[in-house]
Design an enzyme around this catalytic site. Structure first.
Site, PDB file in Angstrom:
ATOM      1  CG  PHE A  69     -17.594  12.810  14.595  1.00  9.92           C
ATOM      2  CD1 PHE A  69     -18.332  11.982  15.057  1.00  9.92           C
ATOM      3  CD2 PHE A  69     -16.610  13.749  15.332  1.00  9.92           C
ATOM      4  CE1 PHE A  69     -18.355  11.912  16.605  1.00  9.92           C
ATOM      5  CE2 PHE A  69     -16.686  13.754  16.547  1.00  9.92           C
ATOM      6  CZ  PHE A  69     -17.444  12.785  17.242  1.00  9.92           C
ATOM      7  CB  CYS A  87     -18.613   3.100  10.695  1.00  9.40           C
ATOM      8  SG  CYS A  87     -16.972   3.547   9.705  1.00  9.40           S
ATOM      9  CD  GLU A 127     -16.017   4.176   4.028  1.00  9.00           C
ATOM     10  OE1 GLU A 127     -16.220   3.516   2.911  1.00  9.00           O
ATOM     11  OE2 GLU A 127     -15.692   3.492   5.073  1.00  9.00           O
ATOM     12  CE  LYS A 144      -3.878   0.255   2.815  1.00  9.16           C
ATOM     13  NZ  LYS A 144      -4.623   0.544   3.930  1.00  9.16           N
TER      14      LYS A 144
HETATM   15  C1  UGA Z   1     -20.603   6.990   9.671  1.00  3.92           C
HETATM   16  C2  UGA Z   1     -20.814   8.091  10.317  1.00  3.92           C
HETATM   17  O1  UGA Z   1     -21.817   8.743   9.663  1.00  3.92           O
HETATM   18  C3  UGA Z   1     -19.390   8.997  10.567  1.00  3.92           C
HETATM   19  O2  UGA Z   1     -19.875  10.336  11.158  1.00  3.92           O
HETATM   20  C4  UGA Z   1     -18.644   8.117  11.049  1.00  3.92           C
HETATM   21  O3  UGA Z   1     -17.369   9.144  11.275  1.00  3.92           O
HETATM   22  C5  UGA Z   1     -18.293   7.004  10.314  1.00  3.92           C
HETATM   23  O4  UGA Z   1     -19.337   6.233  10.267  1.00  3.92           O
HETATM   24  C6  UGA Z   1     -17.131   6.249  11.164  1.00  3.92           C
HETATM   25  O5  UGA Z   1     -17.234   5.723  12.285  1.00  3.92           O
HETATM   26  O6  UGA Z   1     -16.086   6.214  10.708  1.00  3.92           O
HETATM   27  P1  UGA Z   1     -20.156   6.256   7.019  1.00  3.92           P
HETATM   28  O7  UGA Z   1     -20.305   4.824   7.392  1.00  3.92           O
HETATM   29  O8  UGA Z   1     -19.128   6.405   6.108  1.00  3.92           O
HETATM   30  O9  UGA Z   1     -20.207   7.050   8.384  1.00  3.92           O
HETATM   31  O10 UGA Z   1     -21.644   6.407   6.234  1.00  3.92           O
HETATM   32  P2  UGA Z   1     -22.947   7.111   6.391  1.00  3.92           P
HETATM   33  O11 UGA Z   1     -23.127   8.327   5.627  1.00  3.92           O
HETATM   34  O12 UGA Z   1     -23.114   7.369   7.925  1.00  3.92           O
HETATM   35  O13 UGA Z   1     -23.903   5.921   6.059  1.00  3.92           O
HETATM   36  C7  UGA Z   1     -23.870   4.482   6.890  1.00  3.92           C
HETATM   37  C8  UGA Z   1     -24.866   3.608   6.413  1.00  3.92           C
HETATM   38  O14 UGA Z   1     -26.312   4.110   6.837  1.00  3.92           O
HETATM   39  C9  UGA Z   1     -25.133   3.562   4.711  1.00  3.92           C
HETATM   40  O15 UGA Z   1     -25.083   1.967   4.354  1.00  3.92           O
HETATM   41  C10 UGA Z   1     -25.964   4.422   4.477  1.00  3.92           C
HETATM   42  O16 UGA Z   1     -26.689   3.903   3.251  1.00  3.92           O
HETATM   43  C11 UGA Z   1     -26.978   4.245   5.623  1.00  3.92           C
HETATM   44  N1  UGA Z   1     -28.178   5.131   5.718  1.00  3.92           N
HETATM   45  C12 UGA Z   1     -27.737   6.543   6.214  1.00  3.92           C
HETATM   46  C13 UGA Z   1     -29.366   4.801   5.535  1.00  3.92           C
HETATM   47  O17 UGA Z   1     -29.912   3.788   5.278  1.00  3.92           O
HETATM   48  N2  UGA Z   1     -30.265   5.871   5.758  1.00  3.92           N
HETATM   49  C14 UGA Z   1     -29.925   7.251   6.175  1.00  3.92           C
HETATM   50  O18 UGA Z   1     -30.831   7.920   6.429  1.00  3.92           O
HETATM   51  C15 UGA Z   1     -28.665   7.485   6.102  1.00  3.92           C
END
Ligand code: UGA
Length: 482
Positions: free
Chosen positions: A151, A276, A154, A35
């Site tokens: 926070f 996450c 991705e 990597k």
């Molecule tokens: C999440 C948190 O949002 C971040 O703040 C945190 O830093 C990160 O985890 C981490 O711990 O590293 P992430 O996993 O990148 O971020 O993505 P999200 O946008 O939070 O979505 C997570 C999941 O929830 C996805 O599968 C998305 O499709 C789903 N989701 C999200 C829903 O099904 N409905 C929603 O209304 C929002």
């Protein structure tokens, strides 16, 4: 400041690159030599919008380098620990990578420094880390431990770094808070030029939250678990809407207008995935159990989420009656848009389930094909959404990529065997899809019957598609301006 960031994964590489962008001299380390070599050649180990351009820019400017963990900690004034904490069999976080890094810091670091824990860890990990760092202190050097949970999301990680809502710091000494404040100074003062949006008007300063390390660690796990709970809640509401004939989009809109609830994370669908939420909810339940608290609420959040896959496949079954032998196009594979990450992606579970039932699946994702192929080699992967839809009896949307909102519906209509869209993310405009002759099924909303395109006005459809594209572009511009 001279900074070492250990771990070149989603959090580490983004953090290292963005810290370099705001003026620090950063060495980013990883124990994966392959990597590191790829990164030295300018090749990214994963897709994240804007990351590649910023890595190249900062490497060229001499502010970002890739090194081994051992060498990166020498002479570092601040060391960010961003290594993975994957789930163990029992749901607890595996902290062995963090422990190894702490040992290396103890053995190799050469001067006073801040050790900043950014990886998502169970509460009280900081205290354990302090014990590991004793080796360091024994050399007569000062080492302050800071918890600084991440926070970033991705798909919008770079943007999130430059425009955080809050920066949370858990410290034991006032002086450590002051030092880390210096690292983040450009973000706190908003005195940097945002490299993502050159016309960025955002001048809202992030909240600076200083607390103890245990509370900081809890803020991260509690935040992710709360968001996961919101998703499972709206998913249950969507099931109820399906059962009683209500519209979950309207319900979510009405709920979200209450500032105590807020509109974010009320999109129903096939459930949350990624590296996450699933692991963090599990780990949080285990943390609570170990502390003697029964967090059964979160166990139910997990259960609701697990059921989403089967409920969605049931929707597909209901529409197709028999799945065996049917050609199904699956649009999207990544766990969410703007990433190529397929870890714990509900979309993969859906594909596996459809294949188990005998469906012929053709899948398309703008970024995640290679990562999906590595774990699911037997699927037919396509180069674009139209190729996947050729001869399909259903097009199933499982990741809400922007591209799917700008489909040439008439071209698609000519390709499919049967005009049926099953939207697992409520991502598409139901009226537009139906007006183009597709039967449209979504989550928690009534199905919309296809309009008879043969009798309809094709010119009107074309104009409507063009108007919509213009509206989308204008809206995007407006959103950026805001
Ligand atoms: C999440 C948190 O949002 C971040 O703040 C945190 O830093 C990160 O985890 C981490 O711990 O590293 P992430 O996993 O990148 O971020 O993505 P999200 O946008 O939070 O979505 C997570 C999941 O929830 C996805 O599968 C998305 O499709 C789903 N989701 C999200 C829903 O099904 N409905 C929603 O209304 C929002």
């Amino acid at each position: 400041m001279k900074i070492s960031v250990i771990g070149a994964g989603y959090v580490g590489l983004t953090t290292a690159t963005c810290l370099a962008e705001i003026g620090h001299t950063v060495r980013c380390a990883d124990n994966d030599e392959t990597k590191l070599n790829l990164l030295r050649c300018g090749q990214m180990p994963f897709f994240e919008p804007h990351l590649e351009e910023l890595v190249l820019k900062n490497c060229q400017a001499g502010r970002l380098r890739f090194e081994t963990t051992e060498s990166s900690v020498v002479n570092a004034e601040a060391i960010f620990i961003c290594v993975g904490t994957p789930p163990l069999e029992n749901g607890e976080a595996d902290l062995s990578a963090i422990a190894n890094v702490a040992r290396t810091i103890g053995q190799r670091a050469t001067g006073d420094c801040l050790v900043i824990e950014k990886s998502t860890v169970p509460v009280q990990t900081g205290q354990q880390l302090k014990r590991q760092l004793q080796l360091y202190v024994d050399k007569g050097l000062r080492c302050d431990l800071v918890s600084n949970p991440e926070f970033l999301r991705e798909g919008s990680a770079i943007e999130d770094f430059f425009h955080p809502d809050r920066i949370v710091i858990g410290v034991e000494r006032e002086e450590a808070a002051r030092q880390i404040e210096e690292i983040y100074r450009p973000l706190l003062d908003r005195s940097f030029h945002c490299p993502v949006h050159s016309d960025c008007k955002e001048d809202r300063k992030p909240a600076w939250v200083v607390t103890d390390t245990n509370s900081a660690e809890l803020i991260k796990h509690a935040s992710n678990s709360f968001l996961a709970m919101k998703i499972s809640f709206i998913n249950m509401v969507s099931d109820l809407c399906d059962a009683v004939g209500a519209d979950v989009s309207k319900v979510a809109l009405g709920m979200g207008m209450d500032p105590r609830i807020g509109p974010a994370f009320l999109n129903p669908g096939i459930g949350f995935g990624g590296f996450c939420f699933p692991k963090d909810v599990q780990a949080f339940v285990r943390i609570a159990e170990k502390a003697g608290c029964d967090f059964s609420l979160l166990r139910e959040v997990e259960n609701v989420n697990k059921r989403r896959i089967e409920l969605f496949v049931e929707k597909v079954r209901k529409e197709l009656w028999v799945v065996r032998g049917r050609k199904i196009a699956v649009w999207g594979l990544a766990f969410k848009p703007n990433t190529d990450d397929v870890r714990f992606a509900p979309s993969l579970e859906i594909v596996r389930s459809l294949i188990r039932e005998g469906a012929e699946v053709s899948a398309y994702d703008p970024q995640a094909t290679e990562k999906a192929r590595a774990v699911m080699p037997d699927v037919r992967y396509c180069a674009n959404p139209y190729e996947a839809a050729q001869g399909a009896e259903a097009v199933v949307v499982v990741t809400e990529w922007e591209e799917f909102r700008h489909i040439d519906w008439q071209r698609l209509r000519r390709l499919v065997e049967r005009p049926l869209i099953i939207d697992g993310r409520n991502a598409l405009d139901s009226k537009l899809v139906a007006r183009n002759g597709f039967h449209y099924v979504s989550i928690g909303r009534a199905a919309v019957a296809a309009e008879d395109v043969e009798c309809g006005d094709r010119e009107k459809i074309r104009t409507e598609n063009a108007e919509r594209a213009v509206q989308d572009i204008a809206l995007e511009g407006l959103t950026r301006a805001l």
